[in-house]
Design a protein around this motif. Structure first.
Motif, mmCIF file in Angstrom:
data_model
loop_
_atom_site.group_PDB
_atom_site.id
_atom_site.type_symbol
_atom_site.label_atom_id
_atom_site.label_comp_id
_atom_site.label_asym_id
_atom_site.label_seq_id
_atom_site.Cartn_x
_atom_site.Cartn_y
_atom_site.Cartn_z
ATOM 1 N N VAL A 1 71.690 71.373 32.399
ATOM 2 C CA VAL A 1 70.352 71.735 33.403
ATOM 3 C C VAL A 1 68.984 72.733 33.085
ATOM 4 N N TYR A 2 70.188 73.625 31.610
ATOM 5 C CA TYR A 2 69.190 74.665 30.910
ATOM 6 C C TYR A 2 68.723 74.704 29.840
ATOM 7 N N GLN A 3 69.151 73.150 29.085
ATOM 8 C CA GLN A 3 68.545 71.920 28.332
ATOM 9 C C GLN A 3 68.707 73.516 26.795
ATOM 10 N N ILE A 4 70.420 73.149 26.936
ATOM 11 C CA ILE A 4 70.579 74.060 25.690
ATOM 12 C C ILE A 4 71.656 73.384 24.958
ATOM 13 N N PRO A 5 72.166 73.684 23.528
ATOM 14 C CA PRO A 5 73.301 73.063 23.141
ATOM 15 C C PRO A 5 74.023 72.992 23.781
ATOM 16 N N VAL A 6 74.906 72.171 23.982
ATOM 17 C CA VAL A 6 76.420 72.286 24.701
ATOM 18 C C VAL A 6 77.558 73.231 23.951
ATOM 19 N N ASP A 7 77.711 73.365 22.906
ATOM 20 C CA ASP A 7 77.956 74.432 21.944
ATOM 21 C C ASP A 7 77.845 76.283 22.663
ATOM 22 N N SER A 8 76.554 75.725 22.850
ATOM 23 C CA SER A 8 76.457 77.540 23.455
ATOM 24 C C SER A 8 76.501 77.943 24.796
ATOM 25 N N ALA A 9 76.922 76.468 25.621
ATOM 26 C CA ALA A 9 77.509 77.262 26.588
ATOM 27 C C ALA A 9 78.855 76.667 26.510
ATOM 28 N N LEU A 10 79.803 76.386 25.653
ATOM 29 C CA LEU A 10 81.491 76.573 25.353
ATOM 30 C C LEU A 10 82.302 77.640 26.103
ATOM 31 N N VAL A 11 82.002 78.994 25.406
ATOM 32 C CA VAL A 11 82.538 79.915 25.950
ATOM 33 C C VAL A 11 82.190 79.947 27.306
ATOM 34 N N HIS A 12 81.223 79.887 28.740
ATOM 35 C CA HIS A 12 80.993 79.621 29.491
ATOM 36 C C HIS A 12 81.971 78.363 30.852
ATOM 37 N N GLY A 13 81.849 77.604 29.648
ATOM 38 C CA GLY A 13 82.464 76.567 30.060
ATOM 39 C C GLY A 13 84.074 76.640 29.865
ATOM 40 N N GLU A 14 84.960 77.861 29.529
ATOM 41 C CA GLU A 14 86.084 77.649 28.451
ATOM 42 C C GLU A 14 86.972 78.786 29.637
#
Length: 221
Positions: free
Chosen positions: A157-170
């Motif tokens: 949705v935000y068009q950023i690398p998945v790795d950048s959202a991993l902490v958010h996901g965790e």
């Protein structure tokens, strides 16, 4: 008199349509991590307590205050989001779950039309449903699958690398699993909900930092 009423009705419907459907190019990254965590915690409670109207109103507030939706659009979006959530909640197998995709696609289409970031609403709906399914059936998925699924949905949705959202996901995953464990033990206390809110706040702080550090793909004017 009848002609005047018809004109007024036409103007009213036109204003409503503009409010709901026009492209706005607002910056969806400008959210308050503490405020969105508080609202999302309330929404989780409403969902698990099967309070549909309460969830609808909370989601509308979130869309207005944190995603910059116009007034009417926030309620249409909240209706779609609430409908999708409870269609999924009442589903029993994947064929049931996939019935939410058309409604989720409308929901994400509204997000796309409000924000500056260009993404495929259909794909966003699929990724959102993916993490819902992984959460519900996580015993059948490998360790870390829910973290990755949450990160992928957010990153798309935000068009950023998945790795950048991993902490958010965790952090979101930790909050979800904690709630599930407490519910399985008998009940979720107020202290538990406060802890869940703190985890969600940290997750959105992490996402906000990732968005600041990442150049997104803007939607053309």
């Amino acid at each position: 008199m009848g002609y005047s009423i018809s004109i007024m009705l036409a103007i009213f419907l036109t204003v409503c349509a503009i409010d709901v459907f026009r492209h706005l190019h607002r910056d969806l990254r400008q959210f308050d991590p503490a405020a969105i965590a508080k609202l999302e915690t309330k929404m989780w409670r409403s969902y698990y307590e099967q309070e549909r109207v309460r969830l609808f109103l909370e989601l509308a507030e979130m869309l207005r205050t944190q995603s910059q939706f116009p007034f009417l659009r926030s309620y249409v979006g909240a209706y779609c989001g609430t409908l999708a959530a409870f269609l999924f909640k009442n589903g029993e197998k994947r064929a049931d779950y996939e019935k939410v995709l058309p409604v989720l696609q409308i929901f994400f289409g509204m997000i796309r039309n409000t924000g500056r970031v260009d993404f495929d609403a259909r794909r966003a709906a699929v990724l959102e449903l993916d993490w819902w399914i992984v959460h519900r059936d996580r015993a059948f998925y490998p360790s870390g699958a829910l973290v990755r699924a949450c990160a992928k949905a957010c990153a798309f949705v935000y068009q950023i690398p998945v790795d950048s959202a991993l902490v958010h996901g965790e952090l979101r995953t930790t909050a979800m699993i904690f709630r599930d464990m407490r519910a399985d033990s008998g009940f979720v206390t107020e202290a538990d909900w406060t802890y869940i809110e703190s985890l969600l706040r940290l997750s959105y702080q992490s996402l906000r930092g990732a968005l600041v550090d990442t150049v997104v793909n803007p939607m053309p004017p």
